[in-house]
Write an enzyme that holds these catalytic residues in place. Sequence first.
Site, PDB file in Angstrom:
ATOM      1  N   ALA A   8      30.984  51.637  31.147  1.00 15.36           N
ATOM      2  CA  ALA A   8      29.685  50.975  30.949  1.00 15.36           C
ATOM      3  C   ALA A   8      29.787  49.876  29.902  1.00 15.36           C
ATOM      4  CB  ALA A   8      28.637  52.011  30.545  1.00 15.36           C
ATOM      5  N   GLY A   9      30.816  49.032  30.034  1.00 15.52           N
ATOM      6  CA  GLY A   9      30.935  47.859  29.165  1.00 15.52           C
ATOM      7  C   GLY A   9      29.998  46.780  29.677  1.00 15.52           C
ATOM      8  N   GLY A  12      29.526  47.143  33.677  1.00 14.76           N
ATOM      9  CA  GLY A  12      28.912  48.441  33.976  1.00 14.76           C
ATOM     10  C   GLY A  12      27.468  48.478  33.505  1.00 14.76           C
ATOM     11  N   LYS A 187      40.387  35.823  44.786  1.00 15.26           N
ATOM     12  CA  LYS A 187      39.846  35.857  43.427  1.00 15.26           C
ATOM     13  C   LYS A 187      40.969  36.091  42.410  1.00 15.26           C
ATOM     14  CE  LYS A 187      36.231  37.454  40.402  1.00 15.26           C
ATOM     15  NZ  LYS A 187      35.494  38.591  39.873  1.00 15.26           N
ATOM     16  N   ASN A 191      42.010  34.370  38.667  1.00 12.05           N
ATOM     17  CA  ASN A 191      42.336  35.108  37.439  1.00 12.05           C
ATOM     18  C   ASN A 191      43.817  34.925  37.073  1.00 12.05           C
ATOM     19  OD1 ASN A 191      40.211  37.631  38.768  1.00 12.05           O
ATOM     20  ND2 ASN A 191      39.709  36.277  37.077  1.00 12.05           N
ATOM     21  N   ASN A 195      43.187  32.825  33.680  1.00 14.10           N
ATOM     22  CA  ASN A 195      43.187  33.807  32.586  1.00 14.10           C
ATOM     23  C   ASN A 195      44.437  33.696  31.717  1.00 14.10           C
ATOM     24  OD1 ASN A 195      40.718  35.077  32.787  1.00 14.10           O
ATOM     25  ND2 ASN A 195      41.421  36.621  34.207  1.00 14.10           N
ATOM     26  N   SER A 260      37.693  35.373  30.653  1.00 16.77           N
ATOM     27  CA  SER A 260      37.467  36.633  29.939  1.00 16.77           C
ATOM     28  C   SER A 260      38.721  37.133  29.216  1.00 16.77           C
ATOM     29  CB  SER A 260      36.961  37.705  30.898  1.00 16.77           C
ATOM     30  OG  SER A 260      37.913  37.907  31.923  1.00 16.77           O
ATOM     31  N   GLU A 273      44.278  42.546  30.974  1.00 13.63           N
ATOM     32  CA  GLU A 273      44.542  43.130  32.303  1.00 13.63           C
ATOM     33  C   GLU A 273      45.713  42.432  33.006  1.00 13.63           C
ATOM     34  OE1 GLU A 273      40.376  42.593  33.807  1.00 13.63           O
ATOM     35  OE2 GLU A 273      40.450  44.754  34.113  1.00 13.63           O
TER      36      GLU A 273
HETATM   37  P1  NAD Z   1      34.424  45.484  29.149  1.00 20.40           P
HETATM   38  O1  NAD Z   1      35.584  45.237  28.265  1.00 20.40           O
HETATM   39  O2  NAD Z   1      33.109  44.924  28.719  1.00 20.40           O
HETATM   40  O3  NAD Z   1      34.232  47.062  29.361  1.00 20.40           O
HETATM   41  C1  NAD Z   1      35.283  47.856  29.821  1.00 20.40           C
HETATM   42  C2  NAD Z   1      35.415  49.070  28.899  1.00 20.40           C
HETATM   43  O4  NAD Z   1      35.881  48.658  27.614  1.00 20.40           O
HETATM   44  C3  NAD Z   1      34.091  49.798  28.659  1.00 20.40           C
HETATM   45  O5  NAD Z   1      34.381  51.177  28.650  1.00 20.40           O
HETATM   46  C4  NAD Z   1      33.660  49.321  27.293  1.00 20.40           C
HETATM   47  O6  NAD Z   1      32.851  50.230  26.603  1.00 20.40           O
HETATM   48  C5  NAD Z   1      35.001  49.160  26.605  1.00 20.40           C
HETATM   49  N1  NAD Z   1      34.932  48.190  25.509  1.00 20.40           N
HETATM   50  C6  NAD Z   1      34.361  46.955  25.520  1.00 20.40           C
HETATM   51  N2  NAD Z   1      34.496  46.360  24.318  1.00 20.40           N
HETATM   52  C7  NAD Z   1      35.153  47.245  23.518  1.00 20.40           C
HETATM   53  C8  NAD Z   1      35.581  47.227  22.154  1.00 20.40           C
HETATM   54  N3  NAD Z   1      35.373  46.159  21.380  1.00 20.40           N
HETATM   55  N4  NAD Z   1      36.238  48.309  21.684  1.00 20.40           N
HETATM   56  C9  NAD Z   1      36.454  49.388  22.468  1.00 20.40           C
HETATM   57  N5  NAD Z   1      36.072  49.472  23.781  1.00 20.40           N
HETATM   58  C10 NAD Z   1      35.435  48.414  24.283  1.00 20.40           C
HETATM   59  O7  NAD Z   1      34.857  44.991  30.601  1.00 20.40           O
HETATM   60  P2  NAD Z   1      33.996  44.212  31.713  1.00 20.40           P
HETATM   61  O8  NAD Z   1      33.890  42.797  31.325  1.00 20.40           O
HETATM   62  O9  NAD Z   1      32.774  44.995  31.981  1.00 20.40           O
HETATM   63  O10 NAD Z   1      34.984  44.275  32.947  1.00 20.40           O
HETATM   64  C11 NAD Z   1      35.156  45.430  33.768  1.00 20.40           C
HETATM   65  C12 NAD Z   1      35.951  44.999  34.998  1.00 20.40           C
HETATM   66  O11 NAD Z   1      35.196  44.018  35.730  1.00 20.40           O
HETATM   67  C13 NAD Z   1      37.283  44.327  34.677  1.00 20.40           C
HETATM   68  O12 NAD Z   1      38.221  44.605  35.669  1.00 20.40           O
HETATM   69  C14 NAD Z   1      36.938  42.840  34.703  1.00 20.40           C
HETATM   70  O13 NAD Z   1      38.067  42.026  34.950  1.00 20.40           O
HETATM   71  C15 NAD Z   1      35.956  42.830  35.858  1.00 20.40           C
HETATM   72  N6  NAD Z   1      35.014  41.705  35.884  1.00 20.40           N
HETATM   73  C16 NAD Z   1      34.392  41.301  34.732  1.00 20.40           C
HETATM   74  C17 NAD Z   1      33.474  40.258  34.799  1.00 20.40           C
HETATM   75  C18 NAD Z   1      32.720  39.804  33.574  1.00 20.40           C
HETATM   76  O14 NAD Z   1      32.024  38.780  33.645  1.00 20.40           O
HETATM   77  N7  NAD Z   1      32.753  40.520  32.454  1.00 20.40           N
HETATM   78  C19 NAD Z   1      33.201  39.642  36.027  1.00 20.40           C
HETATM   79  C20 NAD Z   1      33.835  40.105  37.183  1.00 20.40           C
HETATM   80  C21 NAD Z   1      34.744  41.148  37.090  1.00 20.40           C
END
Ligand code: NAD
Length: 312
Positions: A8-9, A12, A187, A191, A195, A260, A273
């Site tokens: 749930a980042g 999520g 896609k 990346n 990236n 990202s 990643e």
């Molecule tokens: P995110 O880093 O925000 O979250 C992923 C996990 O990391 C979560 O469990 C979150 O709680 C944890 N997290 C985030 N920051 C943290 C910190 N500072 N310390 C510890 N834990 C931390 O990832 P996201 O951006 O939600 O991406 C998830 C997937 O979706 C990835 O595969 C990404 O490539 C893909 N994606 C992301 C985006 C975007 O715009 N963010 C768009 C399309 C696809």
Amino acid sequence: MKIAIAGAGAMGSRFGIMLAKGGNEVTLIDGWPAHVEAIKKEGLKANFNGEDITVNLPIMLQSKVSAQTHADLIILFTKAMQLDQMLQDIKPLIAQHTEVLCLLNGIGHEDVIEKYVPMEKIFIGNTMWTAGMEGPGKVKLFGNGSIELQNLGKGQEEAAQKLAAVLSESGLNAKYSDNIHYSIYRKACVNGTMNGLCTVLDVNMAGLGQTSTAHDMVVTIVNEFASVAKCEGVNLDVAEVIAHVESCFDASTIGMHFPSMHQDLIKNNRLTEIDYINGAVSRKGKKYNVATPYCDFLTQLVHAKEQILGAK
Ligand code: NAD
């Protein structure tokens, strides 16, 4: 529908908020204790297209998931390197009827998911939605997006179409694809160029596009992705994909953004990643006997940068 968001980042949280607004029973599951605590105490805070909102959603630490919380649908939104541990931790959630949707960036996540979920319940896809993490319990959600998804299991097309309909009912704009591996590779080419290169060079996409070497690097990397994809029965239209990738250089659209991976590593000192994007192409290249020198090198450069910066 009972939906669990596993990871749930930023993304999520976006999906959790939108699916809950759409009338689903959403539970968030995450492994970052500070984030889980902040949401438990004060709710999930989001700047949603300019408006500050707080949404109260149940959230639990992934290490505390129990069998009482079966889900109809689990949407995976970890970073790629967190996926295996997440699936291990949420095993109690996966009932016989549970469908699992993976929208992570990168290639080959099904190899991990298959260890925990029967093939006929796995759905994969990709999304053009975006989201950003502002800190524990706080996200920034701007703009519009879409989702493409497909069933991995034979004969599950109708289930995939129903799943797309459920997501669309909550405004997520999802559609069924009959060739999802093509979309995922296409896609991944964005990346796999923007990236890694912008991260190593510490530049935004427009800045990369202004260099005299960007075009050659993009062409070589996309061709490596295409050669590996071909071995998996996916025939990329290389010229179209290169044009698609290079449209990211346009400063009047998205060129001024840092990808990202740059934000993760350079801004936040987090691991990347890369192993699931260029690194996945390198591994598959070895398996199929296809040379992938640019992907090999870019993967090594990003790992070296992670080590220099002490990323975690
Ligand atoms: P995110 O880093 O925000 O979250 C992923 C996990 O990391 C979560 O469990 C979150 O709680 C944890 N997290 C985030 N920051 C943290 C910190 N500072 N310390 C510890 N834990 C931390 O990832 P996201 O951006 O939600 O991406 C998830 C997937 O979706 C990835 O595969 C990404 O490539 C893909 N994606 C992301 C985006 C975007 O715009 N963010 C768009 C399309 C696809």
